[in-house]
Design an enzyme around this catalytic site. Structure first.
Site, short mmCIF file in Angstrom:
data_model
loop_
_atom_site.label_atom_id
_atom_site.label_comp_id
_atom_site.label_asym_id
_atom_site.label_seq_id
_atom_site.Cartn_x
_atom_site.Cartn_y
_atom_site.Cartn_z
N SER A 1 0.87 -1.27 0.06
CA SER A 1 -0.03 -0.02 0.14
C SER A 1 0.90 1.20 -0.03
O SER A 1 1.68 1.59 -0.72
CB SER A 1 -1.11 0.03 1.09
OG SER A 1 -1.96 0.69 1.00
N ASP B 1 -9.39 -5.10 -5.46
CA ASP B 1 -8.81 -4.03 -4.31
C ASP B 1 -9.75 -2.84 -4.66
O ASP B 1 -9.60 -2.17 -5.62
CB ASP B 1 -7.36 -3.85 -4.58
CG ASP B 1 -6.97 -2.93 -3.50
OD1 ASP B 1 -7.80 -2.25 -2.80
OD2 ASP B 1 -5.65 -2.96 -3.11
N HIS C 1 -7.59 -5.80 -0.68
CA HIS C 1 -6.12 -5.17 -0.26
C HIS C 1 -5.59 -6.11 0.69
O HIS C 1 -5.46 -5.88 1.83
CB HIS C 1 -6.68 -3.88 0.11
CG HIS C 1 -5.59 -2.90 0.22
ND1 HIS C 1 -4.95 -2.21 -0.92
CD2 HIS C 1 -4.78 -2.36 1.26
CE1 HIS C 1 -4.13 -1.25 -0.65
NE2 HIS C 1 -3.91 -1.55 0.65
#
Length: 638
Positions: free
Chosen positions: A184, A290, A321
C-alpha cells in the site's frame, strides 16, 4: 591457496550458506543479530524549523558477516504506519526496549532473511514515529525520506546516532544493494523511489501500490473519496508533527481541490511519467478486487514499465487489499526468497526465467503465463445494441442503428451489484448489454476502455462502466472485513525468533461466497471531463458529449455457459461520490463502444458467441458481492 580460500570466504561467506544451488541458507544467528537505530539526513527542511530533517532508520543485521569483513545487501520497508496503525494482518508495530533500541519488527522479513545474510531496514517516513519533518503524501518529502536512506546505504548520504546532534555513522556493513518492499503506502514509496532512478536500488516489490496519487483520489474527475491528502497526512503524522506541520497540511488541501482538476501537486506525485528512470526490477502484486488502491494503479504502472523494458513479474489475486503472505503464504515466501537471492545476492537461480504472471483463477487455484497480458490478447471492439426491453440490451460486434438510444437516471443509492443483479430486467438506473451464454470460455487480460456518447439533463453528471461475468461461481468475499481472507487462531513460524520478535504469525484461510454474478473490471469519470481528462467543464443540458472511461486492469475468464455483460450507469454507490445533481442520461448506442483486451481477439469472441442461445427470462436477482458502504481512506493499514 590459503589466501585465495580466505578471499573467497570473505566474498561469499561460509560454504554452508550455499548448500543448495541458488538459495541462501539460514546460517547466521538471529538472536545475536545487531539491532540499531540511526537517523538519516534527508537534506530537506519540510517542517521549516531551520534544520534539515532526519528520518529514523531501524536496522537488524547479522553480526557474523561484519566480523568476517563481508558486506551484505538490504531489504528495506519505508512506511508511515510503524507507530500509528501497524503492519500486516495483525497490525504489528515497531517495539523498543527502555533505552530506545529496536526489539520487534513487524512482518517476517527480519526473521526469515537476517539469518540468510541480509539486513532488514525499516524507515519511518518524515513526520511519522521517530522522524523529523512532515508527511506530504507521496510528494518530495515522502520519497526523499526513503531515497536518502538508499543513498546512505550506498555510501552517498549522512546519518547520525541520534535525532539531534549525535555522531556521524556510516553503513560500512552494506554492500550498497537495496531491495524495497511493502504494501500500500509502503509499496507506493517503493514505486516513487524507483522512479527517481536512484543508484543501488536493485529491485522493488510493490504490493497493492499507488502509481499516481491523482488516480487514488479521482477517476477522470469523478471523486473516489470525500476527503483529500491533507486528511490522510493527519491520520499518520506523529503527535509532534501535527503541531509543526500546519503549513504542509494547508498546502496539501489547497493543492488538491475537490473539483477533480489536475494540479502541480498531482504532477509531483505521478510516478508513471518517470517510469523511464526505473533501474530496478519489479515484482508487482495486486488484488484484482482491491477497492482501496484500485487495479488501475497496477495496470498503468505495469504498462509504463513494459514500454521502457523494465524487468518485471506480476501476481494478481482475487482478493481485495491483501498481502500475499496472507493468501498464498508458502509460495510467496519461496518466491520472495529466490527473488531477493537473485537480484540482491546475485544467485543464478532462474527466477527471472519463470513465468511472468501468476493469476488466481479460483480461491487458492493459480495459473501462470509466460507474458502478461496473455499472449494473443488484442484490443477488440464490442458494441451495445438495444434489446426487447428498455435498458436490457445485447453486447456484440454489430453496430447499433443510427438514432438508437437507452436512457437511465442516476441513483446514488445503487451500486454495481444492484445493476448486475437486475441485468435481465428493465430498471431506471442502468443500461445493461450482455451476450448470450458462451459456447467457449472468453478471457479478458489487461486494461480496456469504454467510450460513450451521452446527453445529460443537468449540468453535472458522473458515469460508471463495469464488466460483469453473469453466471454461478464461488469467489473470494472481497467486500468483507478480511477482503477475501479469514484469520485463524493457530500460528506458524517463518524464520528465527526471539522473545520480543517470534517470527510466528496467524494462519489464514480463504473467505468465499457463492454468487450469480461477478463484477471484474470497473471505470468511472465525470462527464465534465469530456474534453480534458485533467480539467472539468460545466455541461449544457440537452447537449451530447463523448467521453472515454478507463477500465481497471484485470485477468478474468468468463466460462462457457456464462454471459459477458457491460453496464453503463451513473454513481457507483460506495465507490465514487455522486454529482451535485441527479441527471437523466441518454446513451447514443451507435456512438458507444468498448475496447476490451480479449485473448484471441475478435475471432475468439466470434467462436464463443456463435449460435449462442437467447437470454433467459428475467427472474430472481442474480446476487453478487456489493461494495462496502464506504472504503477506507487509508491506503492502507495491514
Amino acid at each position: 591457496m590459503a589466501a585465495v580460500a580466505a578471499l573467497l570466504s570473505a566474498l561469499i561467506g561460509p560454504a554452508s550458506a550455499h548448500a543448495a544451488p541458488g538459495e541462501s541458507r539460514p546460517v547466521y544467528s538471529y538472536d545475536r543479530a545487531i539491532r540499531e537505530s540511526v537517523w538519516v539526513d534527508t537534506r530537506l527542511d519540510g517542517d521549516a524549523d531551520g534544520r534539515t530533517d532526519r528520518v529514523a532508520v531501524d536496522i537488524v543485521r547479522p553480526a557474523e558477516p561484519a566480523q568476517q569483513g563481508r558486506r551484505i545487501p538490504v531489504i528495506m520497508d519505508a512506511s508511515p504506519y510503524y507507530s500509528c496503525c501497524g503492519r500486516g494482518n495483525e497490525s504489528q508495530k515497531k517495539t523498543y526496549d527502555d533505552r530506545g533500541r529496536p526489539v520487534g519488527f513487524p512482518l517476517f522479513y527480519d526473521n526469515y532473511f537476517v539469518p540468510r545474510g541480509y539486513a532488514t531496514v525499516l524507515v519511518d517516513l518524515a513526520g511519522t514515529n521517530r522522524s523529523d519533518g512532515c508527511v506530504d503524501v507521496g510528494g518530495r518529502s515522502d520519497i526523499r525520506s526513503a531515497r536518502a536512506v538508499v543513498d546512505w546505504l550506498g555510501g552517498r548520504g549522512r546519518a547520525y546516532t541520534s535525532r539531534t546532534g549525535g555522531k556521524p555513522v556510516t553503513a560500512g556493513w552494506s554492500n550498497g544493494s537495496t531491495g524495497m518492499i511493502g504494501k500500500s503506502w509502503d509499496a507506493t514509496i517503493a514505486n516513487g523511489v524507483a522512479a527517481t532512478g536512484v543508484k543501488g536500488l536493485k529491485t522493488i516489490v510493490p504490493i497493492a501500490g499507488i502509481s499516481s496519487w491523482y488516480d487514488y483520489y479521482f477517476a477522470k474527475g469523478a471523486p473516489l473519496y470525500d476527503s483529500g491528502p491533507d486528511s490522510l497526512a493527519d491520520a499518520v503524522d506523529s503527535p509532534e508533527a501535527r503541531k509543526r506541520c500546519a503549513a504542509v497540511q494547508k498546502k496539501l488541501a489547497d493543492g488538491a481541490p475537490r473539483t477533480g482538476d489536475w494540479t502541480g501537486l498531482w504532477s509531483e506525485r505521478d510516478y508513471v511519467r518517470n517510469a523511464g528512470k526505473v533501474r530496478a526490477s519489479v515484482l508487482m502484486v495486486h488484488g484484482m478486487q482491491d477497492l482501496n488502491v484500485r487495479t488501475r494503479h497496477a495496470g498503468q504502472w505495469w504498462d509504463a514499465l513494459a514500454r521502457h523494458g523494465v524487468e518485471r513479474k506480476i501476481w494478481l489475486s482475487q482478493t481485495g487489499h491483501v498481502d500475499p503472505f496472507d493468501f498464498r503464504r508458502g509460495a510467496w515466501v519461496k518466491t520472495l526468497h529466490h527473488w531477493f537471492d537473485h537480484y540482491l545476492l546475485g544467485y543464478d537461480n532462474g527466477i527471472e526465467r519463470t513465468p511472468m504472471a501468476d493469476i488466481e483463477r479460483a480461491p487458492g487455484t493459480w495459473s501462470t503465463d509466460p507474458k502478461w497480458p496473455a499472449p494473443g490478447t488484442t484490443p477488440t471492439t464490442l458494441r451495445p445494441r438495444g434489446g426487447t426491453a428498455p435498458g436490457v440490451g445485447v453486447l456484440g460486434t454489430r453496430k447499433a442503428p443510427h438514432g438508437a438510444t437507452e436512457t437511465f437516471t442516476d441513483d446514488p443509492k445503487l451500486s454495481e451489484a444492484d445493476w448486475a443483479a437486475r441485468i435481465d430486467a428493465p430498471t431506471a438506473a442502468k443500461a445493461g448489454f450482455r451476450t448470450g451464454p458462451l459456447r467457449a470460455p472468453l478471457r479478458l487480460s489487461g486494461s480496456g476502455t469504454v467510450t460513450v456518447t451521452v446527453t445529460p439533463s443537468t449540468s453535472t453528471a458522473h458515469l460508471s462502466a463495469v464488466l460483469v461475468d453473469l453466471g454461478p461461481d464461488t469467489i473470494r468475499n472481497y467486500a468483507a472485513d478480511g477482503e477475501g481472507i479469514t484469520t485463524l487462531d493457530r500460528r506458524t513460524c517463518w524464520g528465527a525468533g526471539t522473545t520480543g520478535d517470534t517470527g510466528c504469525f496467524k494462519e489464514t484461510a480463504a473467505d468465499t461466497q457463492k454468487v450469480a454474478h461477478t463484477v471484474f473490471s470497473r471505470g468511472w469519470a465525470d462527464l465534465g471531463n469530456y474534453a480534458d481528462a485533467h480539467k472539468g467543464r460545466p455541461l449544457t443540458p440537452g447537449k451530447p458529449y463523448t467521453l472515454t472511461l478507463d477500465l481497471a486492469a484485470s485477468d478474468h475468464v468468463v466460462p462457457a455457459g456464462h454471459r459477458l455483460a457491460l453496464i453503463v450507469a451513473g454513481t457507483d454507490a460506495g465507490l465514487i461520490d455522486p454529482p451535485a445533481s441527479t441527471p437523466k442520461l441518454t446513451l447514443d448506442l451507435s456512438r458507444t463502444w468498448a475496447e476490451l483486451p480479449l485473448t484471441g481477439g475478435a475471432p475468439a469472441f466470434a467462436r464463443a458467441t456463435a449460435g449462442a442461445p437467447g437470454h433467459p427470462d428475467a427472474a430472481a436477482p442474480l446476487d453478487g458481492i456489493a461494495p462496502p458502504p464506504s472504503i477506507s481512506r487509508l491506503p492502507a493499514v495491514g
